[in-house]
Design an enzyme around this catalytic site. Structure first.
Site, PDB file in Angstrom:
ATOM      1  N   SER A 147      -4.140  -8.049   6.663  1.00 31.71           N
ATOM      2  CA  SER A 147      -4.025  -7.932   5.198  1.00 31.71           C
ATOM      3  C   SER A 147      -5.332  -7.432   4.591  1.00 31.71           C
ATOM      4  O   SER A 147      -5.330  -6.640   3.643  1.00 31.71           O
ATOM      5  CB  SER A 147      -3.640  -9.272   4.575  1.00 31.71           C
ATOM      6  OG  SER A 147      -4.631 -10.242   4.811  1.00 31.71           O
ATOM      7  N   ASP A 204     -12.517 -12.041   5.399  1.00 36.09           N
ATOM      8  CA  ASP A 204     -11.783 -10.977   6.103  1.00 36.09           C
ATOM      9  C   ASP A 204     -12.056  -9.598   5.494  1.00 36.09           C
ATOM     10  O   ASP A 204     -12.323  -8.634   6.218  1.00 36.09           O
ATOM     11  CB  ASP A 204     -10.268 -11.250   6.062  1.00 36.09           C
ATOM     12  CG  ASP A 204      -9.873 -12.426   6.924  1.00 36.09           C
ATOM     13  OD1 ASP A 204     -10.772 -13.074   7.485  1.00 36.09           O
ATOM     14  OD2 ASP A 204      -8.662 -12.693   7.036  1.00 36.09           O
TER      15      ASP A 204
HETATM   16  N1  ATP Z   1       0.771  -2.663   8.955  1.00 37.76           N
HETATM   17  C1  ATP Z   1       0.948  -3.174   7.744  1.00 37.76           C
HETATM   18  N2  ATP Z   1       1.648  -2.488   6.828  1.00 37.76           N
HETATM   19  C2  ATP Z   1       1.814  -2.989   5.600  1.00 37.76           C
HETATM   20  N3  ATP Z   1       1.322  -4.169   5.168  1.00 37.76           N
HETATM   21  C3  ATP Z   1       0.627  -4.887   6.029  1.00 37.76           C
HETATM   22  C4  ATP Z   1       0.393  -4.435   7.353  1.00 37.76           C
HETATM   23  N4  ATP Z   1      -0.338  -5.343   7.984  1.00 37.76           N
HETATM   24  C5  ATP Z   1      -0.540  -6.347   7.098  1.00 37.76           C
HETATM   25  N5  ATP Z   1       0.030  -6.083   5.919  1.00 37.76           N
HETATM   26  C6  ATP Z   1       0.038  -6.963   4.737  1.00 37.76           C
HETATM   27  O1  ATP Z   1      -0.600  -8.176   5.105  1.00 37.76           O
HETATM   28  C7  ATP Z   1       0.368  -9.262   5.195  1.00 37.76           C
HETATM   29  C8  ATP Z   1       0.024 -10.170   6.361  1.00 37.76           C
HETATM   30  O2  ATP Z   1      -1.165 -10.817   6.010  1.00 37.76           O
HETATM   31  P1  ATP Z   1      -1.578 -12.241   6.534  1.00 37.76           P
HETATM   32  O3  ATP Z   1      -2.836 -12.563   5.832  1.00 37.76           O
HETATM   33  O4  ATP Z   1      -0.471 -13.217   6.452  1.00 37.76           O
HETATM   34  O5  ATP Z   1      -1.864 -11.990   8.091  1.00 37.76           O
HETATM   35  P2  ATP Z   1      -3.149 -11.335   8.754  1.00 37.76           P
HETATM   36  O6  ATP Z   1      -4.001 -10.733   7.708  1.00 37.76           O
HETATM   37  O7  ATP Z   1      -2.652 -10.461   9.849  1.00 37.76           O
HETATM   38  O8  ATP Z   1      -3.869 -12.614   9.395  1.00 37.76           O
HETATM   39  P3  ATP Z   1      -5.238 -13.345   8.897  1.00 37.76           P
HETATM   40  O9  ATP Z   1      -5.270 -13.281   7.425  1.00 37.76           O
HETATM   41  O10 ATP Z   1      -5.083 -14.762   9.370  1.00 37.76           O
HETATM   42  O11 ATP Z   1      -6.315 -12.643   9.607  1.00 37.76           O
HETATM   43  C9  ATP Z   1       1.704  -8.552   5.306  1.00 37.76           C
HETATM   44  O12 ATP Z   1       2.782  -9.364   4.876  1.00 37.76           O
HETATM   45  C10 ATP Z   1       1.457  -7.376   4.373  1.00 37.76           C
HETATM   46  O13 ATP Z   1       1.433  -7.817   3.042  1.00 37.76           O
HETATM   47  C1  MEV Z   2      -7.693 -18.677   7.311  1.00 40.03           C
HETATM   48  C2  MEV Z   2      -8.854 -17.905   6.709  1.00 40.03           C
HETATM   49  O1  MEV Z   2     -10.028 -18.681   6.880  1.00 40.03           O
HETATM   50  C3  MEV Z   2      -9.095 -16.611   7.461  1.00 40.03           C
HETATM   51  C4  MEV Z   2      -7.890 -15.745   7.541  1.00 40.03           C
HETATM   52  O2  MEV Z   2      -8.116 -14.728   8.456  1.00 40.03           O
HETATM   53  C5  MEV Z   2      -8.546 -17.643   5.268  1.00 40.03           C
HETATM   54  C6  MEV Z   2      -9.723 -17.091   4.498  1.00 40.03           C
HETATM   55  O3  MEV Z   2     -10.881 -17.312   4.879  1.00 40.03           O
HETATM   56  O4  MEV Z   2      -9.456 -16.472   3.469  1.00 40.03           O
HETATM   57 MG    MG Z   3      -4.758 -11.888   6.081  1.00 37.58          MG
END
Ligand code: ATP
Ligand code: MEV
Ligand code: MG
Length: 336
Positions: A147, A204
């Protein structure tokens, strides 16, 4: 036809995940898995977004976007973008025919995209017609910062289109940004993360914007210049989850049992501090006993994350298997 291509990396948090939301220190590094964005200027008075990885494709008329949300957009300066209010989020959801209480982060990606487009362009006399496609090597919802890389890519492309930031050519097919421009990109990306995570710490988007390895605490970051090169094996459990949901699980536990969770979060921070020190010692001395400490810290971190309600049986299984081969691990990948 004008085109802009950008990419941004995913991240891995070594220690401090979730605790960082409560102001504790975390250490993290960028990955060589990237998010790719391709923006094309069109002349159809529309903003089109294609997100094939999550099966979403939306087109909105510029006139509809303007009439729906212009009145809600607060503009101070390009350097200080303002976070979305409830009103503007509600108006964007209505425009997109998304339920007002929708928390599906896939839909929220489009809301985030349109909000960032709007704060950059909506007050211009001729907002640009664009078509944007975004594809990623980073698995979605796997803890690898997809994200944030999404928000960083879209912020950098839109700010570049607006002429707010300028990329500098490094080689024929590679450009970069000045640190001032990266700071601006990071601010917009943080607003995108807010839409998708709810209450992000900002780690992030910072890692995805600046790259390298960082220590992050309360919005302050320090580059971890001289740490040893570590090989990390990432295991994808294929159990997707939403970080927004996990953050809210921990928030509920924290609010109900604050006196219990404060020391837990402090313990996570103590692990982060110890790991940082151990990495530095390892770099200085090369002594192999430091690997043992790093392994033990990983194990402890994993147990604390389980206690914090953000673990998953599939991760315990991966970790148990890894242990048989002498590996230590904690949950880079989780599930709701
Ligand atoms: N390839 C993609 N295409 C479009 N949107 C995406 C894509 N990858 C991530 N996203 C956006 O980010 C969301 C996922 O974010 P989420 O924060 O839940 O997981 P993450 O970022 O992979 O994990 P984390 O935040 O724990 O590192 C998706 O629902 C969408 O909104
Ligand atoms: C789970 C978390 O610590 C990391 C998400 O990748 C959330 C954040 O720091 O925003
Ligand atoms: Mg995320």
């Amino acid at each position: 036809m004008k085109e802009i291509k950008v990419s941004a990396p995913g991240k891995i948090i070594l220690h401090g995940e979730h605790a960082v939301v409560y102001g504790k220190a975390a250490i993290a590094g960028s990955l060589d898995l990237r998010f790719h964005l391709n923006l094309t200027c069109t002349n159809d008075f529309k903003v089109a977004l294609a997100l094939p990885d999550i099966g979403i494709s939306k087109t909105v008329e510029l006139a509809a976007l303007q009439s729906k949300i212009k009145k809600f957009i607060n503009f101070e300066s390009f350097r200080n973008p303002v976070a979305a209010t409830e009103d503007v989020i509600a108006a964007l959801k209505e425009l997109l025919h998304v339920e007002p209480d929708c928390t599906d982060t896939k839909q929220l990606a489009v809301v985030a995209f349109l909000y960032i487009y709007a704060i950059i362009f909506i007050n211009k006399s001729e907002p640009p017609s664009i078509s944007v496609e975004m594809k990623s090597e980073i698995p979605v919802g796997a803890g690898l910062g997809s994200s944030a890389a999404f928000s960083v890519s879209l912020s950098s492309a839109l700010l570049q289109l607006a002429g707010v930031t300028f990329s500098e050519k490094v080689s024929d097919d590679l450009s970069t940004w000045s640190s001032t421009d990266l700071d601006i990109i990071n601010k917009y990306a943080f607003l995108g993360e807010k839409m998708i995570h709810g209450q992000p710490s900002g780690i992030d988007n910072s890692i995805s914007t600046y790259g390298g390895a960082l220590r992050f605490q309360k919005g302050e970051m320090t580059h971890l210049g001289s740490i040893p090169t570590l090989s990390v094996m990432l295991v994808n459990t294929q159990v997707p989850r939403s970080t927004k949901t996990l953050i809210s699980i921990l928030r509920k536990l924290y609010n109900s049992y604050t006196e219990i969770f404060e020391p837990v979060l402090s313990s996570v921070e103590a692990i982060t501090e110890k790991a940082e020190l151990t990495l530095r010692r390892l770099q200085e001395t090369g002594e192999s006993n430091h690997y043992k400490t790093l392994g033990e810290l990983m194990d402890m971190n994993h147990q604390l994350l389980n206690l914090m309600g953000v673990g998953h049986p599939s991760l315990d299984q991966v970790i148990a298997e890894a242990k048989k081969c002498g590996f230590h691990a904690h949950r880079f990948e989780r599930s709701s």
